[in-house]
Design a protein around this motif. Sequence first.
Motif: not given
Length: 449
Positions: A203-208, A246-247, A250-257, A290-293
């Motif tokens: 649900l987190l992806e939909s929430e964000l 996975t999230t 997607k969060l990284l992409r939002v921060l970059q773009e 390796g647990a966090f990008r």
Amino acid sequence: MNRILVVDDEKNYLVVLEALLRGEGYDVRTADNGQAALRLADEDEPDLVITDMKMPRMSGIELIQALRVDHPDLPVIVMTAYGTVENAVEAMKLGATDYIIKPFENRELLLTTEKTLRMRRLMTQNRLLREELAGYGEIIGQSKPMRQVFALVDKVADAKATVLITGESGTGKELIARALHSRSSRAEEPFVAVNCMAITETLLESELFGHERGSFTGATERRKGRFELAHRGTLFLDEIGEISPTTQVKLLRVLQERTFERVGGNQPIAVDVRIVAATNRDLGAMVKKGAFREDLFYRLNVVRLDMPPLRERTDDLPLLVAHFVKKYAAEVGRQPPTVSAEAMQALYRHPWPGNVRELENALERAVILAGGEITASDLPLEMQGGRGEKSVGPELPEGMSINDAVEDLEKRMIQRALGEAGGVAAHAAAALGLTKSNLAYKMKKYGLG
């Protein structure tokens, strides 16, 4: 005692006005030209300026314009001769508070002076209240670690940079995030908070990011996500260390773009959002495992703000205790009980694994159980241990209320800060994490002027 600066190139007027105002109990300074008045305003910080309009070298209007640069809230009464009222009107447009026409009755000047100073006091009180409400809210503290936190908040509040708030649970990370928002130019826009740990991964992806109608079972209509809801405002991502790989991508992409698509959609949506994230985990260690990008970590960790645990800021205990006792007494419609010296010693001895949240819960319980005084027996059992051991923290004199203890502590901290700053109020205010006007108010309250 209010300090008044009187400016007039006619010496006779200066002598008469100084005597008149001193006779009413005002502290009066005088200047016979605008340049001298500006120097005195910087040195003495008057509560009111009374100036003639027509003076050589620098007119009253030019003086007002110059005062507005460094003293924007300083009230000014202009004196103008009959027949030049249009000059007074111009002065009012430039920021003068009031005007009086020469020649005038003494009583007229005194009434105008009293009215203007009363208005200034009300404006000062309102500004201090606004600063308190829109500043640090329920974040209570004057200890050195908290002053460092407040100083950093002030520096970065209006920046666009992402802030990562770290610290143990219960240290007030969300309160600091709200303070960053309320002290920024985004304050009138939304503050949207998401607890990433409280929402399942599915649900987190939909929430964000929101979702389109029909994008998954149960998606019966289009829904905006938290990023869209926070447009032009602040998005607070609490427990950021709990999001899935996975999230994270997607969060990284939002921060970059600064764009994203809703779940089930393919239309890019641009957003202007300031990101504040918080965690009680060591993201650096998670990166190594390796647990966090790593790239997301560096995007989030542009400005890092570490919240100190309560055990490292026990100087704030009296302030925190007074705040929570007053808060929960008001909720049950009672006068705030006093806090016994024994109870305070128990609070000082406790290691506070749950930090300020644990203290708040303990005091809510104590206020409900206590009569007119909170004793050690009103505290949770784990805080009652060790009674009779050597005391720690400051000793409270017999019969001293917690409010008296807080005021005594505050007064001593201001005295110490002023001493360390060589008496320079601006430096002392910065060291204490106070605004200059707030410090001036407290100095007056404690007779430290």
